[in-house]
Design a protein around this motif. Structure first.
Motif, PDB file in Angstrom:
ATOM      1  N   ARG A 221      22.415  56.370  39.225  1.00  3.19           N
ATOM      2  CA  ARG A 221      23.580  55.510  39.389  1.00  3.19           C
ATOM      3  C   ARG A 221      24.422  56.148  40.467  1.00  3.19           C
ATOM      4  NH1 ARG A 221      27.838  53.873  34.729  1.00  3.19           N
ATOM      5  NH2 ARG A 221      29.737  53.924  35.980  1.00  3.19           N
ATOM      6  N   VAL A 222      24.583  55.457  41.584  1.00  3.65           N
ATOM      7  CA  VAL A 222      25.258  56.083  42.719  1.00  3.65           C
ATOM      8  C   VAL A 222      26.707  55.637  42.849  1.00  3.65           C
ATOM      9  CG1 VAL A 222      23.180  56.524  44.035  1.00  3.65           C
ATOM     10  CG2 VAL A 222      24.346  54.337  44.286  1.00  3.65           C
ATOM     11  N   ALA A 223      27.073  54.522  42.258  1.00  2.00           N
ATOM     12  CA  ALA A 223      28.453  54.082  42.433  1.00  2.00           C
ATOM     13  C   ALA A 223      28.829  53.047  41.397  1.00  2.00           C
ATOM     14  CB  ALA A 223      28.643  53.474  43.831  1.00  2.00           C
ATOM     15  N   SER A 224      30.128  52.982  41.122  1.00  2.00           N
ATOM     16  CA  SER A 224      30.653  51.938  40.275  1.00  2.00           C
ATOM     17  C   SER A 224      31.930  51.426  40.931  1.00  2.00           C
ATOM     18  CB  SER A 224      30.946  52.503  38.885  1.00  2.00           C
ATOM     19  OG  SER A 224      31.644  51.564  38.118  1.00  2.00           O
ATOM     20  N   PHE A 225      31.961  50.180  41.268  1.00  2.00           N
ATOM     21  CA  PHE A 225      33.109  49.636  42.005  1.00  2.00           C
ATOM     22  C   PHE A 225      33.875  48.648  41.135  1.00  2.00           C
ATOM     23  CE2 PHE A 225      29.896  50.331  45.358  1.00  2.00           C
ATOM     24  CZ  PHE A 225      30.614  51.181  46.185  1.00  2.00           C
ATOM     25  N   ASP A 226      35.192  48.713  41.199  1.00  2.00           N
ATOM     26  CA  ASP A 226      36.001  47.610  40.689  1.00  2.00           C
ATOM     27  C   ASP A 226      35.951  46.525  41.756  1.00  2.00           C
ATOM     28  OD1 ASP A 226      37.883  45.811  39.904  1.00  2.00           O
ATOM     29  OD2 ASP A 226      39.349  47.340  39.297  1.00  2.00           O
ATOM     30  N   ILE A 227      35.566  45.346  41.348  1.00  2.00           N
ATOM     31  CA  ILE A 227      35.221  44.333  42.338  1.00  2.00           C
ATOM     32  C   ILE A 227      36.446  43.912  43.154  1.00  2.00           C
ATOM     33  CG2 ILE A 227      35.557  42.118  41.169  1.00  2.00           C
ATOM     34  CD1 ILE A 227      32.319  43.191  42.829  1.00  2.00           C
ATOM     35  N   LYS A 228      37.645  44.036  42.554  1.00  4.87           N
ATOM     36  CA  LYS A 228      38.834  43.533  43.242  1.00  4.87           C
ATOM     37  C   LYS A 228      39.173  44.377  44.470  1.00  4.87           C
ATOM     38  CE  LYS A 228      41.059  41.638  39.144  1.00  4.87           C
ATOM     39  NZ  LYS A 228      40.462  42.578  38.138  1.00  4.87           N
ATOM     40  N   SER A 229      38.772  45.664  44.425  1.00  7.28           N
ATOM     41  CA  SER A 229      39.146  46.538  45.533  1.00  7.28           C
ATOM     42  C   SER A 229      37.915  46.969  46.311  1.00  7.28           C
ATOM     43  CB  SER A 229      39.888  47.756  44.988  1.00  7.28           C
ATOM     44  OG  SER A 229      39.116  48.345  43.960  1.00  7.28           O
ATOM     45  N   THR A 230      36.934  46.089  46.381  1.00  5.41           N
ATOM     46  CA  THR A 230      35.685  46.473  47.033  1.00  5.41           C
ATOM     47  C   THR A 230      35.272  45.393  48.023  1.00  5.41           C
ATOM     48  OG1 THR A 230      35.034  47.431  44.934  1.00  5.41           O
ATOM     49  CG2 THR A 230      33.333  47.268  46.607  1.00  5.41           C
ATOM     50  N   THR A 231      34.595  45.828  49.058  1.00  9.80           N
ATOM     51  CA  THR A 231      34.044  44.855  49.992  1.00  9.80           C
ATOM     52  C   THR A 231      32.531  44.841  49.864  1.00  9.80           C
ATOM     53  OG1 THR A 231      33.771  46.508  51.707  1.00  9.80           O
ATOM     54  CG2 THR A 231      35.877  45.349  51.648  1.00  9.80           C
ATOM     55  N   THR A 232      31.950  43.757  50.341  1.00  9.36           N
ATOM     56  CA  THR A 232      30.491  43.644  50.318  1.00  9.36           C
ATOM     57  C   THR A 232      29.862  44.824  51.048  1.00  9.36           C
ATOM     58  OG1 THR A 232      30.924  41.305  50.572  1.00  9.36           O
ATOM     59  CG2 THR A 232      28.640  41.982  50.670  1.00  9.36           C
ATOM     60  N   GLU A 233      30.489  45.223  52.172  1.00  9.03           N
ATOM     61  CA  GLU A 233      29.928  46.301  52.978  1.00  9.03           C
ATOM     62  C   GLU A 233      29.804  47.582  52.166  1.00  9.03           C
ATOM     63  OE1 GLU A 233      32.199  44.186  54.088  1.00  9.03           O
ATOM     64  OE2 GLU A 233      30.904  43.176  55.542  1.00  9.03           O
ATOM     65  N   GLN A 234      30.816  47.863  51.343  1.00  9.56           N
ATOM     66  CA  GLN A 234      30.780  49.088  50.543  1.00  9.56           C
ATOM     67  C   GLN A 234      29.605  49.060  49.572  1.00  9.56           C
ATOM     68  OE1 GLN A 234      34.936  48.651  49.326  1.00  9.56           O
ATOM     69  NE2 GLN A 234      35.165  50.862  49.669  1.00  9.56           N
TER      70      GLN A 234
END
Lengths: 277, 404
Positions: A221-234
């Motif tokens: 598992r390399v990352a966990s993003f909160d979708i509201k503060s994330t971009t597709t690129e990330q």
């Protein structure tokens, strides 16, 4: 809020291949989690461990903060964890009611006779609850559209009192309108307090519906993003290993050289991971 | 500047569910095979009747016709059970003769009372069917090849147990009586009337119950029709029988078996699971259905029905015969398929065998009356069977196309 489901330090090896390395996973109520990653990243293995199809080599499986043993699919089902696989597991020749109650038919008392009226009433209740619109619950499911079939497969898990519903590629092979239906269905599951896990290659769908996205790469598992503060690129960068930007568990040790794959690889965003080498 | 077009609605507007349930349409589709089959039957009957000086539809001939149909219908019912699973059993005809022989041997040589001889014959059918089922279900060998090999083996066993003879005459009057006796009127009329009354009561009860639960009910005329049509059919059939000698015992037994298996298939969990396995065995397994166990049971039941057919056959000819009818198996499977049972599994009703058998036996009987030879009979039956299979394949193609 306490997570419904937690996995800690899951490892799984198939022969010489280490499919999962020290993977953590958690699902909260009222939450849609997206699980993304390239082919071979370990998504399917992780899902099958959650569903009880595989047993992990090591690691903890916790439900409501209590350690449980899940070694068979029934164990997961009994804990309220239901998986809808891509093939949907519907009997095309049977009608909607029969499919929803397959394997757990209601009978009239202790007789072997089916209690059809009662099953139909409960079917209509569940379909109304999920806002699924179907011409008639007596048509064979082969006559339904792809989105409706997906909805029936999900409704089946709700009838079994699911607390977590795992959807494997729910929008693959669906048209625009059908996809919309299924995404709305996922939102309604969340609104009713369930935890939903969506595995998808289609980042547009992921961004539309999930609250949190977990990225897998090469068994970690390399990352966990909160979708509201994330971009597709990330997210794409995390999938391909060209990491930049903030990750919530940066300790996972990414060894891919930064920039080895352009972060804007369009083939990733097209939602078709099959053309990856 | 573009003219804006209203975007296509992505959500279908909420539509009230139309009246469903026990509609006449679903009644015909599910329980009586397709209407075209009924139409073909009527056309055939009228044609033969017109070309045989009204001999074909005489009460006497219809009486013979139904007695002639019994063996094929019973094997056909067994074939339906297996076909619904999406499997096939090619050993049914041989099993019929084998179990008939077991019954005759036990009656003649071991002096078993008639009822014990019958039960033993049925039990022998159950055993050989379960053996077939175990090989198919647990060893995952295609049923086609398992039952083909089994039919060869059982044929050998049949020759062996009758050796050194090839036939064995039965003497027990009770065994011979199965095919030769007629029900007394109070049973011959009473039982069908009772059965229809129970059926009508069920339909009305369901309607009232659904209304009370707030579920959709079909319009009242449909309910009336789904009661009236069976009443009419049963009345017509009874009238024909009573015009001659009454209801033949064997016909009553066969119709009873069909009704019993219809109830099992249509109204019980067991039956629902058989359809489910025929539709999608993997999904059924994942839903917690014990697929292998059910396969073994169904193969056992099918062979038990074949055994019953063998008993009818022996009773009719008053002997056990080592020579298996070369057409029995094909006619039985043909009867099932003509009646709308799918060769691909999961579709069809127990009543299908009535339509299918009447068409098959009607062709034989009608061509006999017209003094047509075996050559014509085989060719006509072959064409009819091919047509039925083509229709089955077309229906399947259409429904899989609709699924995508």
């Amino acid at each position: 809020m306490e997570p419904i489901l937690q996995l800690h330090g899951i490892n799984k090896t198939f022969g010489a291949v280490q499919a999962l390395r020290n993977v953590d996973f958690e699902v909260y109520p009222h939450e849609v989690v997206g699980l993304v990653g390239d082919n071979g990243a370990g998504k399917s293995t992780l899902i099958k461990i959650i569903a009880g199809v595989y047993t992990p080599d090591s690691g903890d499986y916790l439900v409501d903060n209590k350690k449980v043993s899940v070694t068979r699919p029934q164990d997961a089902t009994n804990l309220g964890i239901e998986t809808v696989y891509q093939d949907l597991a519907l009997c095309d020749n049977l009608d909607v009611v029969s499919n929803l109650f397959l394997g757990r038919e209601e009978t009239a008392g202790r007789t072997p006779f089916l209690n059809s009226s009662d099953m139909e009433r409960r079917t209509l209740d569940v379909l109304r609850q999920l806002d699924v619109k179907i011409r008639s619950v007596h048509v064979p499911v082969s006559a339904l559209s792809g989105g409706q079939r997906q909805s029936i497969a999900v409704a089946k898990t709700i009838l079994r009192n699911a607390r977590i519903v795992i959807l494997d590629e729910p929008t693959a092979a669906l048209g625009v309108a059908q996809t919309r239906q299924v995404l709305n269905l996922i939102k309604r599951l969340r609104d009713q307090g369930l935890g939903v896990v969506v595995i998808s290659h289609n980042l547009a769908d992921v961004f539309e519906v999930v609250d949190r996205v977990i990225v897998m790469r090469l068994g970690r598992r390399v990352a966990s993003f909160d979708i509201k503060s994330t971009t597709t690129e990330q997210v794409v960068a995390a999938i391909t290993g060209a990491e930049f930007g903030e990750t919530l568990n940066g300790s996972s040790g990414l060894n891919a050289p930064v920039g080895s794959v352009p972060a804007t690889t369009t083939s990733d965003q097209s939602g078709n991971g099959n053309n990856q080498a | 500047m573009k003219t804006t077009v209203a975007p296509p609605q992505t959500e279908q507007p909420p539509a009230p569910a139309p009246a469903q349930g026990l509609s006449v349409g679903s009644f015909f589709r599910q329980d009586l095979g397709q209407i075209p089959v009924a139409a073909a039957l009527i056309v055939m009957a009228l044609y033969f009747n017109a070309t045989t000086d009204n001999l074909f539809l005489s009460s006497r001939n219809l009486n013979f016709l139904t007695i002639q149909s019994c063996v094929v219908a019973t094997v056909g019912l067994g074939a339906i059970m297996v076909l619904l699973l999406g499997e096939i059993d090619l050993s049914l005809a041989v099993v019929a003769n084998l179990c008939g022989a077991v019954m005759c041997l036990l009656s003649v040589n071991a002096h078993f009372p008639w009822w014990l001889a019958i039960l033993s014959g049925l039990f022998a059918g159950l055993v050989v069917g379960v053996i077939n089922g175990i090989v198919v279900a647990l060893l995952r060998v295609p049923s086609f090849i398992v039952t083909l090999a089994a039919s060869l083996g059982y044929q050998g066993l049949l020759l062996h147990i009758l050796y050194p003879n090839t036939t064995l005459i039965i003497t027990d009057p009770n065994l011979k009586g199965i095919a030769a006796s007629y029900l007394p009127d109070y049973l011959g009329i009473g039982l069908p009337v009772l059965a229809v009354a129970v059926y009508a009561g069920y339909i009305i009860f369901t309607r009232v119950q659904r209304q009370r639960m707030g579920l959709s009910v079909p319009p009242i005329w449909q309910t009336a029709l789904s009661i009236g049509l069976p009443v009419l059919l049963v009345g017509l059939v009874l009238w024909q029988f009573e015009n001659y000698l009454g209801v033949p015992l064997m016909v009553a037994l066969v119709v009873g078996l069909i009704a019993l298996f219809w109830v099992i298939l249509r109204f019980t969990t067991f039956g629902r699971h058989i359809y489910a396995i025929g539709g999608n065995a993997e999904a059924s397994r994942r839903a917690g259905i014990n697929v292998n166990y059910l396969r073994i049971v169904v193969f056992g039941l099918a062979s038990m029905l074949a055994a019953a057919a063998g008993i009818f056959q022996s009773s009719r000819s008053a002997d056990a015969d080592a020579a298996v009818s070369p057409t029995l198996l094909l006619q039985a499977i043909a009867a099932a398929v003509i009646g709308g049972v799918s060769l691909f599994g999961g579709r069809g009703s127990a009543w299908a065998v009535v339509m299918g058998t009447l068409i098959i036996a009607g062709l034989e009987n009608g061509l006999d009356l017209k003094s047509g030879g075996t050559d014509t009979k085989f060719m006509v039956e072959g064409v009819v069977l091919i047509l039925a299979v083509i229709i089955d394949a077309l229906i399947r193609r259409r429904s899989t196309a609709a699924g995508r």
